[in-house]
Motif scaffolding. Structure first.
Motif, PDB file in Angstrom:
ATOM      1  N   ALA A  56     -12.906   9.528  -3.776  1.00 43.28           N
ATOM      2  CA  ALA A  56     -12.403   8.711  -4.881  1.00 43.28           C
ATOM      3  C   ALA A  56     -10.970   8.314  -4.521  1.00 43.28           C
ATOM      4  N   LEU A  57     -10.611   7.088  -4.870  1.00 44.56           N
ATOM      5  CA  LEU A  57      -9.272   6.580  -4.589  1.00 44.56           C
ATOM      6  C   LEU A  57      -8.543   6.328  -5.905  1.00 44.56           C
ATOM      7  N   GLU A  58      -7.299   6.685  -5.932  1.00 44.48           N
ATOM      8  CA  GLU A  58      -6.484   6.528  -7.136  1.00 44.48           C
ATOM      9  C   GLU A  58      -6.437   5.065  -7.566  1.00 44.48           C
ATOM     10  N   GLY A  59      -6.812   4.804  -8.843  1.00 46.83           N
ATOM     11  CA  GLY A  59      -6.712   3.466  -9.403  1.00 46.83           C
ATOM     12  C   GLY A  59      -7.720   2.459  -8.893  1.00 46.83           C
ATOM     13  N   ARG A  60      -8.765   2.907  -8.214  1.00 45.41           N
ATOM     14  CA  ARG A  60      -9.772   1.989  -7.677  1.00 45.41           C
ATOM     15  C   ARG A  60     -11.173   2.464  -8.082  1.00 45.41           C
ATOM     16  N   VAL A  61     -12.093   1.510  -8.217  1.00 43.27           N
ATOM     17  CA  VAL A  61     -13.469   1.875  -8.562  1.00 43.27           C
ATOM     18  C   VAL A  61     -14.326   2.066  -7.319  1.00 43.27           C
ATOM     19  N   TYR A  62     -13.796   1.693  -6.156  1.00 44.84           N
ATOM     20  CA  TYR A  62     -14.512   1.851  -4.888  1.00 44.84           C
ATOM     21  C   TYR A  62     -13.928   3.034  -4.121  1.00 44.84           C
ATOM     22  N   ARG A  97      -7.342  -3.462   4.491  1.00 42.91           N
ATOM     23  CA  ARG A  97      -7.074  -2.131   3.931  1.00 42.91           C
ATOM     24  C   ARG A  97      -7.869  -1.053   4.650  1.00 42.91           C
ATOM     25  N   TYR A  98      -8.970  -1.427   5.255  1.00 42.98           N
ATOM     26  CA  TYR A  98      -9.838  -0.477   5.953  1.00 42.98           C
ATOM     27  C   TYR A  98      -9.720  -0.661   7.458  1.00 42.98           C
ATOM     28  N   ASP A  99      -9.966   0.421   8.187  1.00 46.89           N
ATOM     29  CA  ASP A  99     -10.080   0.371   9.638  1.00 46.89           C
ATOM     30  C   ASP A  99     -11.562   0.460   9.991  1.00 46.89           C
ATOM     31  N   LEU A 100     -11.987  -0.281  10.985  1.00 45.26           N
ATOM     32  CA  LEU A 100     -13.372  -0.249  11.412  1.00 45.26           C
ATOM     33  C   LEU A 100     -13.502   0.745  12.564  1.00 45.26           C
ATOM     34  N   VAL A 115     -13.397   2.726   7.433  1.00 42.66           N
ATOM     35  CA  VAL A 115     -12.766   4.014   7.150  1.00 42.66           C
ATOM     36  C   VAL A 115     -11.434   3.766   6.464  1.00 42.66           C
ATOM     37  N   TRP A 116     -11.160   4.542   5.429  1.00 40.42           N
ATOM     38  CA  TRP A 116      -9.904   4.431   4.690  1.00 40.42           C
ATOM     39  C   TRP A 116      -8.791   5.097   5.495  1.00 40.42           C
ATOM     40  N   PRO A 117      -7.698   4.393   5.756  1.00 35.68           N
ATOM     41  CA  PRO A 117      -6.661   4.946   6.636  1.00 35.68           C
ATOM     42  C   PRO A 117      -5.748   5.981   5.980  1.00 35.68           C
TER      43      PRO A 117
END
Length: 158
Positions: A56-62, A97-100, A115-117
């Protein structure tokens, strides 16, 4: 099925001949989101990414795919038949925002995953059922509004 992608994205060009099936673990698991972005639902297979979690990411629904400290696996799907154009659309949707990264999947194959950095990562895992219940309809509508810009090669604008 392996797909060779030759598009302008610098992220995708890192993988000129590798296995380019896309592992999805968040909003792209939902048919409504895929249909809104791509106009169809690609062929899929259930897999997971050992050693990762959909955080889960702060302030995001994804969510964001991050390394898991101790065991476990991020559940998800692999999209098996994406065209070059669909890859380009999804890459623009996931934006910078994401790294592949290439990840090893539970079926032993390699796939690509966004992938979330880091930053804004919560301790709890993302809840797909909660997303579906509370956010999916609005999120899919947002994706449908974004799709024409992505198809035209323009940035999301959000």
């Amino acid at each position: 099925m392996e797909i060779v992608v030759s598009v302008t994205s610098s992220r995708l060009s890192q993988f000129p001949g590798g296995p380019l099936e896309l592992f999805v673990y968040g909003t792209l698991q939902f048919d409504a989101v895929l249909k809104a972005l791509l106009g169809r639902i690609p062929e899929q297979s259930q897999v997971s990414a050992p050693g990762y979690r959909a955080a889960a990411l702060e302030g995001r629904v994804y969510p964001g795919l991050v390394l898991r400290a101790f065991g476990g696996s991020a559940p998800g799907l692999v999209l098996l038949d994406l065209s070059k154009e669909e890859w380009r659309i999804l890459d623009a949707f996931e934006d910078e925002r994401y790294d592949l990264h290439e990840v090893t999947l539970s079926n032993g194959q390699l796939g690509l995953a966004y992938v979330w950095p880091g930053g804004d990562v919560r301790d709890d895992d993302w809840d797909a059922a909660e997303f579906e219940e509370r956010h999916l309809t609005e999120y899919a509508a947002r994706c449908a509004r974004l799709a024409p810009r992505l198809v035209a090669g323009e940035p999301k604008g959000e």
